[in-house]
Design an enzyme around this catalytic site. Structure first.
Site, short mmCIF file in Angstrom:
data_model
loop_
_atom_site.label_atom_id
_atom_site.label_comp_id
_atom_site.label_asym_id
_atom_site.label_seq_id
_atom_site.Cartn_x
_atom_site.Cartn_y
_atom_site.Cartn_z
N ARG A 90 64.27 36.51 22.30
CA ARG A 90 63.27 37.19 21.47
C ARG A 90 61.88 36.65 21.73
O ARG A 90 60.91 37.42 21.80
CB ARG A 90 63.64 37.02 20.00
CG ARG A 90 62.62 37.64 19.05
CD ARG A 90 63.03 37.49 17.61
NE ARG A 90 62.05 38.14 16.74
CZ ARG A 90 62.22 38.34 15.44
NH1 ARG A 90 63.34 37.94 14.85
NH2 ARG A 90 61.29 38.94 14.72
N ASN A 144 69.68 45.56 16.56
CA ASN A 144 68.54 46.27 17.13
C ASN A 144 68.60 46.32 18.65
O ASN A 144 69.17 45.42 19.27
CB ASN A 144 67.24 45.58 16.70
CG ASN A 144 66.86 45.92 15.27
OD1 ASN A 144 66.98 47.06 14.86
ND2 ASN A 144 66.41 44.92 14.53
N CYS A 164 69.75 50.44 8.99
CA CYS A 164 68.53 49.63 8.93
C CYS A 164 68.20 49.44 7.45
O CYS A 164 68.48 50.31 6.63
CB CYS A 164 67.38 50.34 9.64
SG CYS A 164 65.81 49.44 9.64
N HIS A 194 62.77 52.57 13.21
CA HIS A 194 61.48 51.89 13.36
C HIS A 194 60.38 52.86 13.80
O HIS A 194 59.37 52.44 14.38
CB HIS A 194 61.59 50.71 14.33
CG HIS A 194 62.40 49.59 13.77
ND1 HIS A 194 62.60 48.40 14.44
CD2 HIS A 194 63.08 49.45 12.59
CE1 HIS A 194 63.35 47.60 13.70
NE2 HIS A 194 63.65 48.23 12.58
N TYR A 244 55.87 49.87 11.26
CA TYR A 244 55.94 49.85 12.72
C TYR A 244 54.96 50.84 13.35
O TYR A 244 54.61 50.71 14.53
CB TYR A 244 57.36 50.17 13.20
CG TYR A 244 58.32 49.02 13.09
CD1 TYR A 244 58.44 48.10 14.12
CD2 TYR A 244 59.09 48.85 11.95
CE1 TYR A 244 59.32 47.03 14.02
CE2 TYR A 244 59.97 47.77 11.84
CZ TYR A 244 60.07 46.87 12.87
OH TYR A 244 60.93 45.80 12.76
#
Length: 439
Positions: A90, A144, A164, A194, A244
């Protein structure tokens, strides 16, 4: 009822366990199986899970295992919450795109594509093993990028629904502002994972009065501050965008900010170290307050509501008060929840096999989207653009190849220039070779 959690060593897991304990009448779990290859994480999480259940008087057993096949055997539902490459991957996803002037984020843009490439093959391998061991089990994907991963699962023929926590968070937010119970709020929540907008906020259910105009009028300044968008943008849109959307509506500004502060991955990694230290304390028997800062708030409520509806326990006492669902009324009507599901004409400007994030009726046979209101061109244009990217991203994840990666990046609206797409492709491959069998 046996529930298996793949990625059970996640620091999210105590949030999930707390929900199972509190909502036991809705989802009567007899055994929770936490599956994770990382024993150093799995054992402290499992220990805390047992203490949480014991403190709340829940009789379910907690089994911890590194054996996937044994863990999913006989499970009624399998929850996926894994992170391939961990926080180290990440951290890379959030940094190298910035070198090319693009948003560094783990679920969208170039970083989101890297995560999809690492994740889709692993998830499909897990799902194949679930189906061999227990073909009737439902797979609930919280991993995700949820939209792309769910599309891969459905395309491969698995019994899967994507989840989500964003919608349930917004439902609670609006309920608090209106001083009503969360179950009284129905969201006209439409788009992709998102990449969503609240087109309406309805009191009492899908056919209720739309109070979004009132909310926007009374709380516009607060919403603008929270979303970090000018009030005039919200007034022009006339809907409530996901946070987002700032990556799209203020891309260059977001890039500059990301370059000048520690990455979210660094923050989360430090938080996880502290959480795991806390989880090892034998005196701790509840989820710590710090977990609320980790992300995934109210994930447990959403997961319990979804699993209960898929497994047919949603008509039990207490379900009607769950966020995200009106429960079943004893006559067998499915509950309504926001999930990631096959489009099948819900948004008519998208292909049927696209995966959309929308309100759907959930029952034993799965999720059926509710009819959608009209989606304006501002929303429809961006949804269509990102759907095209997701199709190319899934092709790259399934079939590999530098050219497929390049095309997916070129198609993404946050990139869209061939020189950037070339540079990002080089960096993506360099940082992810150990996770990509074809690279």
């Amino acid at each position: 009822m046996r529930i298996a959690v793949v990625g059970g060593g996640s620091t999210y897991t105590p949030e999930l366990i707390d929900g199972f304990a509190r909502l036991r009448d809705t989802l009567p779990v007899s055994e929770l199986v936490l599956i994770d290859p990382a024993a150093e994480r799995l054992e402290p999480v499992a220990g805390l899970a047992r203490r949480i259940l014991a403190k709340q008087g829940h009789g379910a057993t907690v089994t911890a295992t590194q054996d996937l096949d044994a863990g999913v055997a006989g499970a009624d539902a399998v929850l996926l919450q894994l992170r391939v490459g961990g926080q180290a991957a990440r951290q890379q996803d959030e940094t190298w795109p910035l070198e090319c002037g693009c948003v560094g984020q783990e679920t969208t843009g170039a970083g989101g594509l890297a995560k999809a490439l690492r994740t889709v093959p692993v998830v499909l391998g897990i799902a194949d093993r679930v189906r061999r061991t227990n073909p009737d089990a439902w797979i609930i994907d919280f991993t995700n990028p949820v939209g792309i991963v769910t599309r891969a699962l459905l395309q491969a023929g698995h019994k899967a629904v994507g989840l989500c926590n964003m919608a349930v968070n917004l439902q609670r937010k609006f309920a608090k502002l209106l001083d009503v119970a969360p179950g009284e709020i129905h969201l006209d929540h439409y788009g992709l994972n998102h990449l969503t907008w609240e087109l309406g906020v309805r009191l009492g259910g899908p056919g209720g009065a739309d109070v979004l105009p009132r909310l926007l009028d009374e709380h516009a300044d607060g919403f603008a501050l929270e979303l970090r968008m000018p009030r005039r943008v919200l007034e022009a849109l006339g809907v409530f965008p996901s946070y987002y959307l700032r990556y799209y509506y203020a891309h260059d500004e977001a890039v500059q900010e990301l370059r000048t502060k520690p990455s979210r991955a660094e923050e989360v990694a430090a938080m996880e170290r502290e959480l795991l230290r806390m989880y090892r304390d034998p005196a701790l028997a509840e989820k710590p307050a710090l977990l609320g800062s980790r992300g995934g708030a109210f994930y447990s409520e959403a997961a319990v509501a979804l699993a209960a509806s898929l497994l047919g326990t949603a008509s039990l006492p207490g379900t009607a008060s769950l966020p995200g669902t009106a429960g079943e009324d004893g006559g067998g009507r499915p509950s309504v929840q926001v999930v990631n599901v096959r489009n099948d004409g819900t948004l008519p400007f998208l292909p049927d096999d696209a995966v959309v994030e929308v309100p759907a009726e959930i029952g034993r046979d799965g999720a059926v989207p509710l009819p959608a209101p009209a989606v304006g061109p501002v929303q429809a244009g961006l949804i269509t653009h990102v759907t095209a990217y997701e199709e190319l991203a899934l092709d790259a994840a399934l079939n590999g190849g530098r050219d497929r990666v390049f095309k997916a990046l070129l198609a993404h609206p946050l990139i869209g220039q061939y020189d950037r797409a070339e540079a990002l492709t080089d960096r993506l491959l360099a940082h992810n070779r150990e996770h990509l069998a074809w690279a």
